[in-house]
Write a protein that holds these residues in place. Structure first.
Motif, PDB file in Angstrom:
ATOM      1  N   CYS A   8       0.827  -1.211   0.000  1.00  0.00           N
ATOM      2  CA  CYS A   8       0.000   0.000   0.000  1.00  0.00           C
ATOM      3  C   CYS A   8       0.860   1.259   0.000  1.00  0.00           C
ATOM      4  O   CYS A   8       0.575   2.215  -0.726  1.00  0.00           O
ATOM      5  CB  CYS A   8      -0.935   0.004   1.204  1.00  0.00           C
ATOM      6  N   LEU A   9       1.895   1.264   0.805  1.00  0.00           N
ATOM      7  CA  LEU A   9       2.791   2.421   0.850  1.00  0.00           C
ATOM      8  C   LEU A   9       3.463   2.635  -0.508  1.00  0.00           C
ATOM      9  O   LEU A   9       3.464   3.733  -1.053  1.00  0.00           O
ATOM     10  CB  LEU A   9       3.841   2.242   1.944  1.00  0.00           C
ATOM     11  N   GLY A  12       0.861   3.696  -3.163  1.00  0.00           N
ATOM     12  CA  GLY A  12       0.452   5.091  -2.995  1.00  0.00           C
ATOM     13  C   GLY A  12       1.510   6.059  -3.476  1.00  0.00           C
ATOM     14  O   GLY A  12       1.215   7.059  -4.135  1.00  0.00           O
ATOM     15  N   ILE A  13       2.752   5.763  -3.152  1.00  0.00           N
ATOM     16  CA  ILE A  13       3.849   6.627  -3.603  1.00  0.00           C
ATOM     17  C   ILE A  13       3.980   6.565  -5.125  1.00  0.00           C
ATOM     18  O   ILE A  13       4.158   7.589  -5.792  1.00  0.00           O
ATOM     19  CB  ILE A  13       5.171   6.233  -2.910  1.00  0.00           C
ATOM     20  N   ALA A  16       1.157   8.562  -6.681  1.00  0.00           N
ATOM     21  CA  ALA A  16       1.425   9.994  -6.578  1.00  0.00           C
ATOM     22  C   ALA A  16       2.438  10.436  -7.636  1.00  0.00           C
ATOM     23  O   ALA A  16       2.255  11.465  -8.300  1.00  0.00           O
ATOM     24  CB  ALA A  16       1.921  10.349  -5.180  1.00  0.00           C
ATOM     25  N   ALA A  48      -5.506   8.140  -2.889  1.00  0.00           N
ATOM     26  CA  ALA A  48      -4.066   7.859  -2.836  1.00  0.00           C
ATOM     27  C   ALA A  48      -3.502   8.160  -1.454  1.00  0.00           C
ATOM     28  O   ALA A  48      -2.675   7.407  -0.930  1.00  0.00           O
ATOM     29  CB  ALA A  48      -3.333   8.664  -3.895  1.00  0.00           C
ATOM     30  N   SER A  49      -3.951   9.252  -0.844  1.00  0.00           N
ATOM     31  CA  SER A  49      -3.449   9.566   0.497  1.00  0.00           C
ATOM     32  C   SER A  49      -3.921   8.520   1.503  1.00  0.00           C
ATOM     33  O   SER A  49      -3.167   8.135   2.401  1.00  0.00           O
ATOM     34  CB  SER A  49      -3.865  10.971   0.922  1.00  0.00           C
ATOM     35  N   THR A  52      -1.785   5.324   0.956  1.00  0.00           N
ATOM     36  CA  THR A  52      -0.407   5.554   1.385  1.00  0.00           C
ATOM     37  C   THR A  52      -0.301   5.634   2.904  1.00  0.00           C
ATOM     38  O   THR A  52       0.596   5.024   3.512  1.00  0.00           O
ATOM     39  CB  THR A  52       0.145   6.851   0.753  1.00  0.00           C
ATOM     40  N   GLY A  55      -0.746   2.217   4.543  1.00  0.00           N
ATOM     41  CA  GLY A  55       0.491   1.429   4.465  1.00  0.00           C
ATOM     42  C   GLY A  55       1.551   1.915   5.420  1.00  0.00           C
ATOM     43  O   GLY A  55       2.163   1.128   6.152  1.00  0.00           O
ATOM     44  N   GLY A  56       1.751   3.225   5.445  1.00  0.00           N
ATOM     45  CA  GLY A  56       2.789   3.784   6.317  1.00  0.00           C
ATOM     46  C   GLY A  56       2.461   3.603   7.791  1.00  0.00           C
ATOM     47  O   GLY A  56       3.331   3.221   8.595  1.00  0.00           O
TER      48      GLY A  56
END
Length: 178
Positions: A8-9, A12-13, A16, A48-49, A52, A55-56
């Protein structure tokens, strides 16, 4: 579980980065294909946020706490939703409201000051230039009082009829008022 969070992280990155670099190309390629999913809150930036942050937060909680996988996932979802709501209300929505439009209605020109670019005869049509925003716009015009108006004369739009501006000499009007 950690693989899900890392995916997920990274996703998402990557999303972006692709959005910033290729956003217009992807938008034109899809050309409204996903419009059926158009809900005001479900903007790509918000989604997306959320992915991300999920995940983070999951990685950090899994690594720095001894909580069970269920608690980590649940708390990651809550953090992702909170951050997404903040992104929506403090970034996305204000940006949507700040978009400027160059569109205008010809009816909005009443009361505007312009300058004759093509002389207006007593019973005919000429052209008037009016400043709108950062540019100028040219319109067909006729004299309200049926006076000849030469090029360069400053005029005020009194009325709009059938797409034609009805104008009068601004300098004469100033003399009448004083």
């Amino acid at each position: 579980m950690e693989t899900l969070f890392w995916s997920c992280l990274a996703g998402g990155i990557l999303f972006a980065a692709v959005s910033v670099l290729l956003g217009d190309l992807v938008s034109h390629a899809l050309d409204g294909l996903l419009d059926f999913m158009s809900v005001d809150f479900l903007k790509p930036m918000v989604i997306a946020s959320a992915v991300t942050v999920f995940g983070g937060a999951g990685i950090l909680l899994a690594h720095y706490t001894d909580w069970s996988g269920f608690v980590v996932v649940l708390l990651s979802v809550v953090i992702a939703v909170v951050i997404s709501v903040l992104v929506y209300f403090f970034y996305v929505k204000p940006m949507d409201n700040s978009e400027n439009s160059t569109g205008y209605s010809i009816r909005e020109l009443s009361g505007r000051i312009g300058e004759v670019t093509i002389p207006i005869p007593e019973t005919g049509y000429g052209e008037v230039m009016i400043r709108l925003g950062a540019g100028n716009t040219l319109h067909i015009a006729s004299s309200l009082e049926r006076h000849q108006l030469s090029a360069g004369t400053r005029v005020v739009v009194v009325d709009v009829q059938d797409g034609v501006l009805r104008v009068t000499n601004l300098d004469e009007r100033r003399g009448d008022v004083v």
